[in-house]
Design a protein around this motif. Structure first.
Motif, PDB file in Angstrom:
ATOM      1  N   CYS A 121      46.502  -1.176  24.934  1.00  0.00           N
ATOM      2  CA  CYS A 121      48.141  -2.234  25.084  1.00  0.00           C
ATOM      3  C   CYS A 121      47.062  -2.774  25.570  1.00  0.00           C
ATOM      4  O   CYS A 121      46.619  -4.414  24.797  1.00  0.00           O
ATOM      5  CB  CYS A 121      48.867  -1.815  25.596  1.00  0.00           C
ATOM      6  SG  CYS A 121      49.579  -3.146  25.257  1.00  0.00           S
ATOM      7  N   GLN A 122      45.374  -2.900  26.094  1.00  0.00           N
ATOM      8  CA  GLN A 122      44.804  -3.922  25.947  1.00  0.00           C
ATOM      9  C   GLN A 122      43.758  -4.329  24.998  1.00  0.00           C
ATOM     10  O   GLN A 122      43.851  -5.320  24.071  1.00  0.00           O
ATOM     11  CB  GLN A 122      43.379  -3.186  27.079  1.00  0.00           C
ATOM     12  CG  GLN A 122      42.668  -1.966  26.549  1.00  0.00           C
ATOM     13  CD  GLN A 122      41.440  -1.361  27.092  1.00  0.00           C
ATOM     14  OE1 GLN A 122      40.736  -1.951  28.022  1.00  0.00           O
ATOM     15  NE2 GLN A 122      40.648  -0.135  26.178  1.00  0.00           N
ATOM     16  N   GLY A 136      46.029  -7.420  24.821  1.00  0.00           N
ATOM     17  CA  GLY A 136      45.183  -8.075  25.484  1.00  0.00           C
ATOM     18  C   GLY A 136      44.189  -8.753  24.854  1.00  0.00           C
ATOM     19  O   GLY A 136      43.803  -9.751  25.016  1.00  0.00           O
ATOM     20  N   MET A 177      41.149 -11.760  28.787  1.00  0.00           N
ATOM     21  CA  MET A 177      41.059 -10.245  28.476  1.00  0.00           C
ATOM     22  C   MET A 177      40.496  -8.792  29.891  1.00  0.00           C
ATOM     23  O   MET A 177      41.229  -8.248  30.034  1.00  0.00           O
ATOM     24  CB  MET A 177      40.083 -10.153  27.481  1.00  0.00           C
ATOM     25  CG  MET A 177      39.271  -8.904  26.907  1.00  0.00           C
ATOM     26  SD  MET A 177      40.973  -7.552  27.019  1.00  0.00           S
ATOM     27  CE  MET A 177      41.225  -7.600  25.144  1.00  0.00           C
ATOM     28  N   HIS A 192      43.264  -7.846  31.242  1.00  0.00           N
ATOM     29  CA  HIS A 192      44.473  -6.347  30.296  1.00  0.00           C
ATOM     30  C   HIS A 192      43.530  -5.383  30.320  1.00  0.00           C
ATOM     31  O   HIS A 192      43.996  -4.995  29.368  1.00  0.00           O
ATOM     32  CB  HIS A 192      44.893  -6.793  29.186  1.00  0.00           C
ATOM     33  CG  HIS A 192      45.907  -7.908  28.902  1.00  0.00           C
ATOM     34  ND1 HIS A 192      45.664 -10.091  29.382  1.00  0.00           N
ATOM     35  CD2 HIS A 192      47.346  -8.471  29.401  1.00  0.00           C
ATOM     36  CE1 HIS A 192      46.548 -10.292  29.076  1.00  0.00           C
ATOM     37  NE2 HIS A 192      47.317  -9.180  29.072  1.00  0.00           N
ATOM     38  N   LEU A 193      42.607  -5.537  30.509  1.00  0.00           N
ATOM     39  CA  LEU A 193      41.144  -4.332  30.625  1.00  0.00           C
ATOM     40  C   LEU A 193      42.062  -2.948  31.524  1.00  0.00           C
ATOM     41  O   LEU A 193      42.828  -3.112  32.469  1.00  0.00           O
ATOM     42  CB  LEU A 193      39.956  -4.515  31.710  1.00  0.00           C
ATOM     43  CG  LEU A 193      39.093  -5.344  31.056  1.00  0.00           C
ATOM     44  CD1 LEU A 193      37.899  -6.029  32.211  1.00  0.00           C
ATOM     45  CD2 LEU A 193      38.626  -4.502  29.743  1.00  0.00           C
ATOM     46  N   LEU A 244      45.001  -1.652  30.246  1.00  0.00           N
ATOM     47  CA  LEU A 244      46.501  -1.702  30.330  1.00  0.00           C
ATOM     48  C   LEU A 244      46.961  -0.475  29.186  1.00  0.00           C
ATOM     49  O   LEU A 244      46.007  -0.631  27.620  1.00  0.00           O
ATOM     50  CB  LEU A 244      46.679  -2.924  29.557  1.00  0.00           C
ATOM     51  CG  LEU A 244      48.240  -3.725  29.153  1.00  0.00           C
ATOM     52  CD1 LEU A 244      49.464  -2.964  30.727  1.00  0.00           C
ATOM     53  CD2 LEU A 244      48.222  -4.702  28.772  1.00  0.00           C
ATOM     54  N   ARG A 288      55.453  -6.787  27.467  1.00  0.00           N
ATOM     55  CA  ARG A 288      54.725  -7.360  27.659  1.00  0.00           C
ATOM     56  C   ARG A 288      53.393  -8.625  26.783  1.00  0.00           C
ATOM     57  O   ARG A 288      52.566  -9.510  27.292  1.00  0.00           O
ATOM     58  CB  ARG A 288      53.785  -6.215  27.037  1.00  0.00           C
ATOM     59  CG  ARG A 288      53.597  -4.844  28.311  1.00  0.00           C
ATOM     60  CD  ARG A 288      52.473  -3.961  27.709  1.00  0.00           C
ATOM     61  NE  ARG A 288      52.810  -2.700  29.091  1.00  0.00           N
ATOM     62  CZ  ARG A 288      52.260  -1.392  28.551  1.00  0.00           C
ATOM     63  NH1 ARG A 288      52.066  -1.162  27.916  1.00  0.00           N
ATOM     64  NH2 ARG A 288      52.489  -0.730  29.507  1.00  0.00           N
ATOM     65  N   MET A 307      35.781  -3.315  27.140  1.00  0.00           N
ATOM     66  CA  MET A 307      37.483  -3.108  26.564  1.00  0.00           C
ATOM     67  C   MET A 307      36.710  -1.856  26.100  1.00  0.00           C
ATOM     68  O   MET A 307      37.568  -0.977  26.136  1.00  0.00           O
ATOM     69  CB  MET A 307      38.139  -4.259  25.581  1.00  0.00           C
ATOM     70  CG  MET A 307      39.187  -3.957  25.173  1.00  0.00           C
ATOM     71  SD  MET A 307      39.493  -4.921  23.955  1.00  0.00           S
ATOM     72  CE  MET A 307      40.339  -3.990  22.625  1.00  0.00           C
ATOM     73  N   THR A 330      35.854   1.276  27.594  1.00  0.00           N
ATOM     74  CA  THR A 330      37.533   1.674  28.660  1.00  0.00           C
ATOM     75  C   THR A 330      38.413   2.275  27.375  1.00  0.00           C
ATOM     76  O   THR A 330      38.936   3.441  27.640  1.00  0.00           O
ATOM     77  CB  THR A 330      38.565   0.306  29.478  1.00  0.00           C
ATOM     78  OG1 THR A 330      37.816  -0.154  30.028  1.00  0.00           O
ATOM     79  CG2 THR A 330      39.784   0.763  29.892  1.00  0.00           C
TER      80      THR A 330
END
Length: 475
Positions: A355-356, A360, A389, A392-393, A395, A411, A445, A448
């Motif tokens: 979801c990031q 994000g 962002m 939100h990393l 997520l 969210r 991101m 990740t």
């Protein structure tokens, strides 16, 4: 790989909920397959068509309406123009007759239960959102094509995956990274929205850019207003109660408004206190994503699952900060470019990045847009996007029951509030002192996303999706 050129109109697409990657993308893929059949052999040669869904499209396809999207696409309907109130009737007729009109022209035998296959344990190599169409064309043989829905409604065909969907042209300001924005700003003195406008004018005249962006905003605002007037239970079986209308009623003390302008005036008359404003930002976001969950018309921003963040933040600016039509124009150009940078440098697909990649990115887009129309510098706009962002990393995407409802709808409220906070922080800060750049956070991101377990990438195999009973009576 070809240079990827992304227009703001690629980021903001009008479509039908609940998912850009699982609904809008497969819908567009079906339309592309029809065009391919028409050009290669003609629809009159087609005897049957089958659709095979793989990976995330299979695992959460029912909850996202992927099969519905494919069927409507093959039937010749377009997500921008279809009357959403007709969808149930169309699907019922196809199911009962076990026939479909390809492109609305050629009747063939088709059973939604027998001709759409969900391959829950198989994934195609390029992207988790893969689907294959197979057409039996009788004596002319079989035509098979594979497509990938790569997020935000973007679709690539297997033999062109990774390449741009548009023909590269000489843009005045080629932008792939945030660093490019800074470079061109220093060379030209232009703000982000001005640079983006010059690029957009390579594709269409400014009057049409303005017209089309205002049309997109109109759809966004209508989704807010309609969502704030509609009560009931969301479809899908989770029995989630719509909340925006009840919150709207409470905040307006049951005042009934017949139109959007009257409604905004009523909101303003209620004051501008912190709690009151905060409640409305949440209400705006809830409204859009409840509409999205109801198969209504929304705008990818940059995805359907994150469709409520930008409308909520922009409506906040218009309602409480005196935002103008020109602000809408500048906000959306700025936000669209930030979304483009994330798509090029990372992903906007939850099936790839969790979801990031959706909430994000939308929060980063909204933060930059709000900073732009609040008088921020280019550096402050990029700083706002980075702050949004950064927090939100990691997520995850873990939709309960494979539906874009829990935790997706709430969210969007979080993403909107974080965007406003990020903008305020950036406006009160000196970007020269920042330790993290937007390009740093885009890279992080993506790393990740690559490290994230697939159970947390829109498969409904981890997180809340396996810890919350799907027989909830309320939410």
């Amino acid at each position: 790989m070809k240079e990827e050129q992304i227009s703001v109109f690629d980021i903001f697409k009008i479509g039908i909920g609940p998912s850009s990657s699982h609904t809008l993308g497969p819908w567009r893929a079906a339309q592309q397959f029809l065009k391919s059949l028409q050009s290669r052999i003609g629809l009159e040669e087609v005897i049957s068509v089958k659709a095979h869904l793989y990976g995330s499209l299979a695992k959460t396809g029912k909850g996202h309406g992927t099969d519905i999207a494919v069927i409507l696409g093959l039937s010749g309907y377009d997500p921008v123009t279809i009357e959403t109130t007709d969808i149930d009737r169309i699907l019922s007729e196809i199911s009962s007759s076990e026939t479909i009109l390809l492109h609305g022209e050629m009747k063939i035998t088709f059973s939604p239960k027998k001709d759409v296959f969900f391959h829950f344990t198989e994934s195609l190599p390029f992207h988790p959102n893969g689907l294959t169409f197979i057409a039996d064309c009788g004596p002319s043989g079989t035509i098979e094509e594979t497509y990938y829905s790569i997020g935000g409604g973007f679709v690539v065909q297997e033999d062109s995956k990774g390449e741009s969907l548009t023909n590269p042209i000489a843009l005045p300001f080629p932008i792939d990274r945030a660093g490019d924005l800074l470079k061109w700003h220093k060379a030209s003195g232009l703000s982000i929205w001005e640079m983006v406008l010059e690029n957009e004018k390579s594709w269409k005249e400014e009057k049409w850019i303005r017209h089309d962006l205002m049309n997109i905003w109109h759809i966004m605002q209508q989704s807010i207003f309609h969502g704030c007037q509609t009560k009931g239970i969301l479809p899908g079986g989770l029995n989630v109660q719509r909340r925006a209308a009840s919150l709207n009623e409470k905040l307006l003390k049951s005042k009934i408004c017949t139109g959007c302008d009257e409604w905004i005036d009523a909101i303003r008359k209620g004051g501008a206190g912190f709690n009151y404003t905060l409640d409305w930002v949440s209400c705006f976001a809830l409204a859009v994503n409840e509409e999205n969950a109801s198969y209504s018309r929304v705008v990818t921003a940059p995805t359907n699952g994150a469709a409520g963040v930008i409308p909520a933040v922009l409506q906040f600016h218009i309602t409480f900060c005196g935002g103008t039509e020109e602000d809408i124009f500048r906000f959306m150009l700025t936000a669209g470019e930030i979304g483009s940078i994330f798509k090029k440098g990372a992903t906007i697909s939850a099936a790839m990045g969790g979801c990031q990649a959706e909430i994000g990115v939308s929060s980063a887009m909204a933060a930059a847009g709000l900073t732009q129309v609040s008088g921020g510098t280019v550096e402050q706009c990029l700083m706002a996007a980075e702050i949004a962002m950064e927090h939100h990393l990691g997520l995850t995407c873990d939709p309960v029951g494979g539906l874009v409802q829990i935790p997706c709808i709430e969210r969007n409220t979080m993403g909107a509030i974080k965007a406003i906070t990020a903008s305020q922080l950036a406006l009160q800060s000196n970007p020269e002192n920042a330790k993290v750049s937007l390009d740093n956070v885009v890279k992080t991101m993506w790393e990740t996303a690559l490290d994230m377990n697939n159970r947390y990438k829109e498969t409904s195999e981890g997180g809340l999706a396996i810890n919350i009973p799907i027989s909830l009576s309320e939410c």
